[in-house]
Structure formats: structure tokens, C-alpha cells
Enzyme design. Structure first.
Site, PDB file in Angstrom:
ATOM      1  N   GLN A 195      -9.029 -48.170 -25.837  1.00  0.00           N
ATOM      2  CA  GLN A 195      -7.679 -47.593 -25.831  1.00  0.00           C
ATOM      3  C   GLN A 195      -7.709 -46.132 -25.380  1.00  0.00           C
ATOM      4  O   GLN A 195      -6.800 -45.647 -24.706  1.00  0.00           O
ATOM      5  CB  GLN A 195      -7.063 -47.704 -27.227  1.00  0.00           C
ATOM      6  CG  GLN A 195      -5.579 -47.403 -27.222  1.00  0.00           C
ATOM      7  CD  GLN A 195      -4.999 -47.440 -28.618  1.00  0.00           C
ATOM      8  OE1 GLN A 195      -5.561 -46.854 -29.556  1.00  0.00           O
ATOM      9  NE2 GLN A 195      -3.895 -48.124 -28.786  1.00  0.00           N
ATOM     10  N   GLU A 217       2.089 -20.863   1.221  1.00  0.00           N
ATOM     11  CA  GLU A 217       0.681 -21.033   0.873  1.00  0.00           C
ATOM     12  C   GLU A 217       0.550 -21.713  -0.495  1.00  0.00           C
ATOM     13  O   GLU A 217      -0.277 -22.605  -0.697  1.00  0.00           O
ATOM     14  CB  GLU A 217       0.011 -19.650   0.853  1.00  0.00           C
ATOM     15  CG  GLU A 217      -1.480 -19.731   0.618  1.00  0.00           C
ATOM     16  CD  GLU A 217      -2.165 -18.365   0.707  1.00  0.00           C
ATOM     17  OE1 GLU A 217      -1.487 -17.373   1.044  1.00  0.00           O
ATOM     18  OE2 GLU A 217      -3.375 -18.313   0.421  1.00  0.00           O
ATOM     19  N   ARG A 218       1.418 -21.322  -1.407  1.00  0.00           N
ATOM     20  CA  ARG A 218       1.339 -21.895  -2.768  1.00  0.00           C
ATOM     21  C   ARG A 218       1.816 -23.336  -2.786  1.00  0.00           C
ATOM     22  O   ARG A 218       1.275 -24.180  -3.506  1.00  0.00           O
ATOM     23  CB  ARG A 218       2.129 -21.012  -3.733  1.00  0.00           C
ATOM     24  CG  ARG A 218       1.303 -19.784  -4.003  1.00  0.00           C
ATOM     25  CD  ARG A 218       1.971 -18.602  -4.519  1.00  0.00           C
ATOM     26  NE  ARG A 218       1.005 -17.498  -4.465  1.00  0.00           N
ATOM     27  CZ  ARG A 218       1.294 -16.234  -4.638  1.00  0.00           C
ATOM     28  NH1 ARG A 218       2.537 -15.869  -4.893  1.00  0.00           N
ATOM     29  NH2 ARG A 218       0.353 -15.324  -4.553  1.00  0.00           N
ATOM     30  N   PRO A 241       5.004 -18.196  -0.630  1.00  0.00           N
ATOM     31  CA  PRO A 241       5.513 -19.475  -1.150  1.00  0.00           C
ATOM     32  C   PRO A 241       4.969 -20.676  -0.374  1.00  0.00           C
ATOM     33  O   PRO A 241       4.616 -21.706  -0.962  1.00  0.00           O
ATOM     34  CB  PRO A 241       7.034 -19.343  -0.986  1.00  0.00           C
ATOM     35  CG  PRO A 241       7.290 -17.872  -1.022  1.00  0.00           C
ATOM     36  CD  PRO A 241       6.094 -17.240  -0.358  1.00  0.00           C
TER      37      PRO A 241
END
Ligand SMILES: Cc1cc2nc3c(=O)[nH]c(=O)nc-3n(C[C@H](O)[C@H](O)[C@H](O)COP(=O)(O)OP(=O)(O)OC[C@H]3O[C@@H](n4cnc5c(N)ncnc54)[C@H](O)[C@@H]3O)c2cc1C
Length: 386
Positions: free
Chosen positions: A280, A243-244, A241
């Protein structure tokens, strides 16, 4: 844009000094390092002296004992400048963190002060030529021999591989035990039998060395083991987690940065008697990207908060990585388009950002693997195939 609320005044002051360091010591030389495929060792020493490496390491191990947001500031300032060469993130966020979290007292006392000073450069050696996403399939073997282990095998795609002094290496101590046979070791860069192969030529991140590494009966003492025998896979999973999250932080930062560059460029560049920004289409493309970038930033900052409270779960981290890394790739592509032909020229930072971006959907767990993690959680206990 919703104002970021996670940083305090001391983080902001630190950010200013990191930004000056990056502008002085990295930006003017980065193109040269891209040609050389590596950054010089002196940069690591300078970064160490400036306090930019491993900010969270406690004073007893030679660090400053700061909170994680100081590391975040360093990573963000590097990414904002397009400085993809220095592999500080792997060194700080992965290698030092592994040693801090799983190392023995002796391992911490030996390695962390050197890593903080930039005297020892860290690498993480997991991937092998035939095993990346499926890490339990690695084949590099560690066989016990008295008080030592003998390591044989091969790694590939290892960041900082040409320069590393200390490697967190994933091995198999029991090749029949699948994930339960994985054991981590600390391997010194000067061990007999360890050799570095090619510094691999890459699509992007050209100043960061990425290598093949070879192990031919490398003898390491059992005291070099990180964690215990057979628990390496579990240890690696606990760090994913973080690292992510770091990858999401990178991608959120680069996305914002390329949007800023593109606003500046299109507001000046003219075609058909008006600026490119007057079309645009340009405004719509950038408005969409900016909206998504803002959402990505808020989600990522929330994940940082959760991580600092010890509450970031693997699925939230996977969602952060998946969403923000995909946005990163979308943003560099759409922004490059608005630069026209100049966007394709290497001298333009947007061209480098485009080339650097592609890896974020692959390394540290691919986008598909993130979807597997998220999907599995959604259908927990309800899928027919285990
Ligand atoms: C520049 C760079 C730096 C790197 N640095 C490091 C490092 O420092 N240390 C290190 O250990 N590794 C490093 N890696 C390796 C990186 O982590 C791997 O490349 C990554 O994990 C993917 O593994 P693989 O390349 O073997 O692809 P594979 O695992 O062969 O995957 C091929 C494809 O199949 C897909 N796939 C795989 N499994 C599934 C599944 N279950 N469901 C659906 N699709 C799936 C993947 O998403 C991918 O699209 C680096 C890689 C690169 C390119």
C-alpha cells in the site's frame, strides 16, 4: 489525468517526428556523451536540419515561424527521454529569443539563420564566480574605446560554454551604477582574448558542457551591443518569466516520466511474495505524486497559454518554477526509493534523473529567489525594509 488541451494536431504530428529523432539520434549515444562531458557538434547540425532549433524564428531570418508550442514539444521530448545533454533550450529559448527581441536587424540577419541550422551554438553568459542570484553585482567590464568596447572579466557555470559560437554576455559599462550599469553584448566565440576554461565536472547533466569563460581585453565593435547601454538588466528581467516557464515545463515532464517508470518497475519487481506495487505504501506514494503532477501540469499549461498571449507575469512564472521544480526533486527522490538499490545504479535512468534534477532548484533563479519574488508581491508596499 486531465487531458492537455493546448496542442493542435500539427503539434502532435511534430511531436511524433521529434520523438523519433530523439530515439534515433540521441538516446543510443547519450551515455557515451555523459562520459565525454559534451554532445557532438554534428547533433546540432542534424537537429537544425530536422527543424528542431529555434522553431519560432520567422522565415525572413531562416526559421519556420512556428508558435512557441513547437519549441515546447522539442523540450518535452528531450526531457521525457532523459536527454539532458543537448543544450537546445538555452540556445532556442534564451539566446535566440534575446536576439529576436532585442537585436538590430543586422544582428538578427547574421545570427538567427545560423542558429536555426545549428551552425552557430548559443550561450548566455550572466553568472560570475562571485555573482549569481545578485546579477547586478557582476564585474565583467566593457570599456568604450573609439567605436569599439574592450571586455575583461570572467564568467562561470555557462551552459554550452565549450561549444558556443555566439554568447549573449552581461557586462558592466558603469561599475558605479548598479543595475543601471549593466549592458549586454553579443560576443563571437572566435574573438581574440576570449578563452574557455574548464568544462566543469557536475553532479548531473553530465553530457551538457558547463564552463568557465575568460575575457582578456576582448575587442568588440559597438554594433555588437544588444539593446542600449545601461539597459541590460532591464532586458534580462523581461526574459526571466520565459526562462522560468521553461524550467517548469521541464520539471512537469520529468515528474510525469519518472512516475511512469516507477509504476512499470514496481508492477514487476517482487518482494515478500508480491510485487512492490502491491504494498500500500507504494500506491500511496505514487498516488500522491501523480495527483501533484496533474496539478502541476494544468498550472504549467495555463502559464504557457498566458505566455503565448503576452500575459504571463513574473510572479505567476516564479510560482510555476517554485512549485513544479520542488515537485520534480520530490518525485525523483521518492521514485528512486521505490527502485531500491537498482535505483542508485547509473545504468538505471532513475539514477540519472535524480542527479539531473538537483539543478532545477538552483539555476535560472533559485527556489529562494522565487519565494522572494512571490513574497514581495504579497506584501507590496507593506514591508518596512526596501
Ligand atoms: C549546471 C548549471 C548550469 C548553469 N547555466 C548557466 C548559464 O548558462 N548561464 C548563466 O549565466 N548561469 C548559469 N548557471 C548559473 C545559475 O544561474 C546560478 O548558479 C544561480 O543563479 C545561483 O547563483 P549562485 O550559484 O551564484 O548562488 P548564490 O547567488 O551564491 O546563492 C547561494 C544560496 O543563497 C541563496 N540566496 C541568494 N539570494 C537570496 C535571497 N535574496 N534570499 C534568500 N536566499 C538567497 C540562493 O537561493 C542559494 O541557495 C548555471 C548553473 C549551473 C549549476
Amino acid at each position: 489525468m486531465i487531458e492537455r488541451s493546448i496542442f493542435r494536431e500539427d503539434h502532435n504530428i511534430f511531436r511524433e517526428s521529434v520523438r523519433r529523432f530523439v530515439e534515433r539520434e540521441i538516446v543510443p549515444f547519450h551515455a557515451q556523451w555523459e562520459e565525454e562531458g559534451i554532445v557532438p557538434r554534428e547533433l546540432w547540425l542534424k537537429a537544425g536540419e530536422e527543424g528542431l532549433l529555434c522553431c519560432t524564428v520567422q522565415e525572413e531570418y531562416g526559421g519556420l515561424g512556428l508558435d512557441y508550442l513547437f519549441d515546447v514539444v522539442v523540450f518535452e521530448e528531450l526531457w521525457r527521454a532523459g536527454a539532458s545533454g543537448p543544450g537546445f533550450l538555452i540556445h532556442t529559448d534564451l539566446v535566440a529569443t534575446y536576439i529576436l527581441s532585442f537585436g538590430t536587424e543586422a544582428q538578427k540577419r547574421h545570427w538567427l539563420p545560423k542558429m536555426v541550422r545549428g551552425e552557430a551554438i548559443g550561450s548566455l553568459g550572466m553568472t560570475e564566480p562571485h555573482a549569481g542570484s545578485d546579477l547586478k553585482a557582476i564585474r565583467t567590464k566593457a570599456v568604450q574605446d573609439g567605436d569599439d568596447y574592450l571586455i575583461s572579466g570572467q564568467k562561470v557555470f555557462i551552459s554550452n560554454g565549450q561549444m558556443c559560437d555566439i554568447l549573449v554576455l552581461a557586462t558592466k559599462t558603469d561599475s558605479a551604477a548598479g543595475a543601471h550599469g549593466v549592458t549586454l553584448f553579443l560576443v563571437e566565440g572566435d574573438r581574440a582574448g576570449f578563452s574557455r576554461g574548464r568544462n566543469l565536472a557536475k553532479l548531473g547533466m553530465k553530457a551538457q558542457d558547463t564552463s568557465e569563460l575568460f575575457f582578456d581585453n576582448v575587442r568588440v565593435p559597438a554594433t555588437n551591443m544588444l539593446g542600449s547601454e545601461g539597459n541590460g538588466f532591464k532586458l534580462m528581467m523581461t526574459k526571466l518569466p520565459q526562462e522560468r516557464l521553461a524550467q517548469a515545463i521541464r520539471s512537469a515532464t520529468v515528474t510525469e516520466t519518472v512516475i511512469e517508470w516507477t509504476v512499470d518497475y514496481t508492477a514487476e519487481r517482487k518482494a515478500f511474495g508480491q510485487t512492490i506495487a502491491d504494498f500500500q505504501n507504494t500506491q500511496f506514494v505514487l498516488a500522491e505524486l501523480r495527483t501533484k503532477a496533474s496539478v502541476a501540469r494544468v498550472y504549467t499549461d495555463k502559464c504557457i497559454e498566458l505566455f503565448m498571449q503576452g500575459k504571463l507575469d513574473p510572479v505567476d512564472a516564479a510560482m510555476a518554477k517554485m512549485f513544479v521544480c520542488e515537485l520534480h526533486c520530490e518525485a525523483v527522490d521518492k521514485c528512486l526509493q521505490l527502485f531500491g538499490g537498482w535505483g542508485y545504479m547509473w545504468e538505471y535512468p532513475i539514477a540519472r534523473a535524480y542527479a539531473d534534477a538537483r539543478i532545477v532548484k538552483i539555476a535560472g533563479g533559485s527556489i529562494e529567489v522565487m519565494k522572494v519574488i512571490i513574497g514581495r508581491e504579497m506584501f507590496k508596499g507593506r514591508l518596512s525594509k526596501k
